[in-house]
Design a protein around this motif. Structure first.
Motif, PDB file in Angstrom:
ATOM      1  N   UNK A 113      -5.143   4.661   3.124  1.00  0.00           N
ATOM      2  CA  UNK A 113      -3.696   4.526   3.291  1.00  0.00           C
ATOM      3  C   UNK A 113      -2.937   5.780   2.893  1.00  0.00           C
TER       4      UNK A 113
ATOM      5  N   UNK B 192       1.005  12.748  -8.736  1.00  0.00           N
ATOM      6  CA  UNK B 192       0.290  13.977  -8.373  1.00  0.00           C
ATOM      7  C   UNK B 192       1.219  15.185  -8.395  1.00  0.00           C
TER       8      UNK B 192
ATOM      9  N   UNK C  50       1.411   7.114  -6.629  1.00  0.00           N
ATOM     10  CA  UNK C  50       0.352   8.090  -6.923  1.00  0.00           C
ATOM     11  C   UNK C  50       0.747   9.491  -6.436  1.00  0.00           C
ATOM     12  N   UNK C  51       1.476   9.542  -5.321  1.00  0.00           N
ATOM     13  CA  UNK C  51       1.951  10.827  -4.817  1.00  0.00           C
ATOM     14  C   UNK C  51       2.922  11.484  -5.785  1.00  0.00           C
TER      15      UNK C  51
ATOM     16  N   UNK D  39       2.275   1.910  -3.497  1.00  0.00           N
ATOM     17  CA  UNK D  39       1.269   2.456  -4.408  1.00  0.00           C
ATOM     18  C   UNK D  39       0.957   3.915  -4.055  1.00  0.00           C
ATOM     19  N   UNK D  40       0.863   4.182  -2.760  1.00  0.00           N
ATOM     20  CA  UNK D  40       0.621   5.555  -2.323  1.00  0.00           C
ATOM     21  C   UNK D  40       1.734   6.474  -2.837  1.00  0.00           C
ATOM     22  N   UNK D  41       2.969   6.047  -2.711  1.00  0.00           N
ATOM     23  CA  UNK D  41       4.091   6.872  -3.154  1.00  0.00           C
ATOM     24  C   UNK D  41       4.076   7.086  -4.665  1.00  0.00           C
TER      25      UNK D  41
ATOM     26  N   UNK E 141      -9.501   1.645   0.008  1.00  0.00           N
ATOM     27  CA  UNK E 141      -8.443   1.239   0.918  1.00  0.00           C
ATOM     28  C   UNK E 141      -7.187   2.092   0.723  1.00  0.00           C
ATOM     29  N   UNK E 142      -6.872   2.374  -0.536  1.00  0.00           N
ATOM     30  CA  UNK E 142      -5.709   3.207  -0.820  1.00  0.00           C
ATOM     31  C   UNK E 142      -5.924   4.628  -0.295  1.00  0.00           C
TER      32      UNK E 142
ATOM     33  N   UNK F 188       0.843  -1.202   0.000  1.00  0.00           N
ATOM     34  CA  UNK F 188       0.000   0.000   0.000  1.00  0.00           C
ATOM     35  C   UNK F 188       0.876   1.248   0.000  1.00  0.00           C
TER      36      UNK F 188
ATOM     37  N   UNK G   6      -9.632   1.101  -4.128  1.00  0.00           N
ATOM     38  CA  UNK G   6      -9.395   2.546  -4.121  1.00  0.00           C
ATOM     39  C   UNK G   6      -9.766   3.171  -2.796  1.00  0.00           C
TER      40      UNK G   6
ATOM     41  N   UNK H 262      -3.350   7.651  -0.162  1.00  0.00           N
ATOM     42  CA  UNK H 262      -3.160   7.935  -1.581  1.00  0.00           C
ATOM     43  C   UNK H 262      -4.084   9.070  -2.030  1.00  0.00           C
ATOM     44  N   UNK H 263      -3.524   9.941  -2.859  1.00  0.00           N
ATOM     45  CA  UNK H 263      -4.278  11.116  -3.300  1.00  0.00           C
ATOM     46  C   UNK H 263      -5.226  10.770  -4.442  1.00  0.00           C
ATOM     47  N   UNK H 264      -6.420  11.297  -4.379  1.00  0.00           N
ATOM     48  CA  UNK H 264      -7.360  11.191  -5.505  1.00  0.00           C
ATOM     49  C   UNK H 264      -7.810   9.785  -5.810  1.00  0.00           C
ATOM     50  N   UNK H 265      -7.659   8.882  -4.844  1.00  0.00           N
ATOM     51  CA  UNK H 265      -8.044   7.499  -5.099  1.00  0.00           C
ATOM     52  C   UNK H 265      -9.514   7.257  -4.761  1.00  0.00           C
TER      53      UNK H 265
ATOM     54  N   UNK I  19      -7.778  13.995 -12.404  1.00  0.00           N
ATOM     55  CA  UNK I  19      -7.760  13.076 -11.258  1.00  0.00           C
ATOM     56  C   UNK I  19      -6.621  12.067 -11.446  1.00  0.00           C
ATOM     57  N   UNK I  20      -5.645  12.036 -10.516  1.00  0.00           N
ATOM     58  CA  UNK I  20      -4.470  11.163 -10.691  1.00  0.00           C
ATOM     59  C   UNK I  20      -4.842   9.688 -10.851  1.00  0.00           C
ATOM     60  N   UNK I  21      -5.887   9.264 -10.145  1.00  0.00           N
ATOM     61  CA  UNK I  21      -6.286   7.852 -10.203  1.00  0.00           C
ATOM     62  C   UNK I  21      -6.861   7.494 -11.575  1.00  0.00           C
TER      63      UNK I  21
END
Lengths: 209, 209
Positions: free
Chosen positions: B179, A135, A131-132, A127-129, B175-176, A124, B173, B181-184, A151-153
């Motif tokens: 955790x 962004x 997406x960060x 994945x967060x990093x 869950x992320x 997790x 998403x 995550x931006x824009x998830x 939207x980044x996602x």
DNA sequence: GTCTATAAATAGATAGAC
DNA sequence: GTCTATCTATTTATAGAC
């Protein structure tokens, strides 16, 4: 000393390679520890000597995949390149790491299908990093008045999903072509990457409307 | 007479529903026939009464999915709409059939990951027809000088892969997002469909360059 | 059509020798 | 580090009663 010497690491590496292929081909539940051992030219007991469990073996492979992507992507985000070039390299980096690991696309697709059942806290974080970092690249382009905000996602999904699809369908596309499907035949990695880079930048630069 | 009456079909339908959910959640190899039976409020023997094997049960679900998409897409291709509108409806139709079956996206992703291991001749035919219908829509637009020619497989992958990704990641998403995550967070189906329709038309109309 | 009971095969994990 | 042998649990599939 209990640290493994050269010969030990070699068999550990063989297990990891064999396991990656097995998990990719059959999924976590379908993977067979005994078959992994045979492919690695070892026996089942050796797997439990090097790894605590089937799950631990799987996690190691998963975190190698996501860790590699994170490393690349964070480096790109922090580099002094302009935002457009960062986006191009972002797409190419994901493609590169996936292509370097034949097991990457299938395992990625399966994890998505399972809703990330096997994704632990470490994953997790990766994945967060990622997406960060993405962004921050988008933000940089917006501040420079070169990008529209997206939207980044949604953006990330539009890139990585087609990429994984194409890498994973190499064999299937050949089969479909034989079955009479049009245009299913070989497309090069370079073409797909170039196409998705263009698609990504078109979105960010507001060329769609 | 051996044809099932109402009560029989009801339990057969319950098995199919339970099996679809099980295959989606755990994959073909991971799916457990006993658990399917329990979810269907029946026992294992009833599954082998209605279906010849676990594999046959899976094929029925697979062909329902791909058959539904083919029906919709062929109808759109043969309709009197203009090519642009056909493309919009093509995207919406795939999204609609996927949304109508919660098991569709996960099973689709897993099949891609397996290289179509469970795809029989019937399924190959469905996929061929879907790509054929898409090709005819593109051809029509090219003849009307409204579309640039694109590879149908690349084009199709750019639409269906992100679609399946978004439907399948609804839970992940969230869950992320927790955790960090931006824009998830939540994105609506309508937004994603509209975005992919725009992306599809932009490609065909040559707005990317 | 529906059930219980069970056969038969497979798979994750460990013990213990070398 | 590596092996054989084995325990234990799970799982697909079927037999046979009702």
């Amino acid at each position: 000393m209990s640290r493994p010497r050269a010969a030990d690491s070699a068999s550990r590496a063989r297990i990891l390679r064999a396991a990656a292929a097995e998990f990719a081909a059959r999924g976590y539940a379908g993977a067979n520890v005994d078959r992994i051992a045979r492919t690695a030219r070892l026996n089942k007991a050796m797997i439990y000597y090097h790894f605590t469990s089937k799950a631990a073996l799987y996690h190691e492979i998963l975190n190698d995949m996501f860790g590699a992507v994170r490393r690349q992507v964070v480096e790109i985000a922090q580099s002094p390149l302009n935002p457009q070039e960062k986006v191009r390299r972002y797409v190419a980096a994901i493609a590169g790491e996936a292509e370097a690991r034949p097991h990457f696309p299938p395992i990625w697709l399966r994890e998505i299908a399972e809703g990330g059942e096997h994704i632990d806290k470490a994953t997790v974080g990766y994945v967060r990093d990622v997406l960060g970092a993405l962004s921050s690249i988008i933000d940089e382009g917006v501040r420079a008045a070169r990008f529209h905000r997206v939207n980044p996602m949604v953006f990330q999904g539009g890139i990585i999903a087609p990429l994984m699809f194409f890498f994973a369908t190499t064999g299937l596309r050949r089969r479909l072509a034989r079955g009479g499907a049009t245009g299913a035949a070989d497309i090069s990695t370079g073409e797909v990457v170039a196409h998705l880079q263009q698609l990504a930048l078109a979105q960010l630069e507001g060329k769609l409307t």
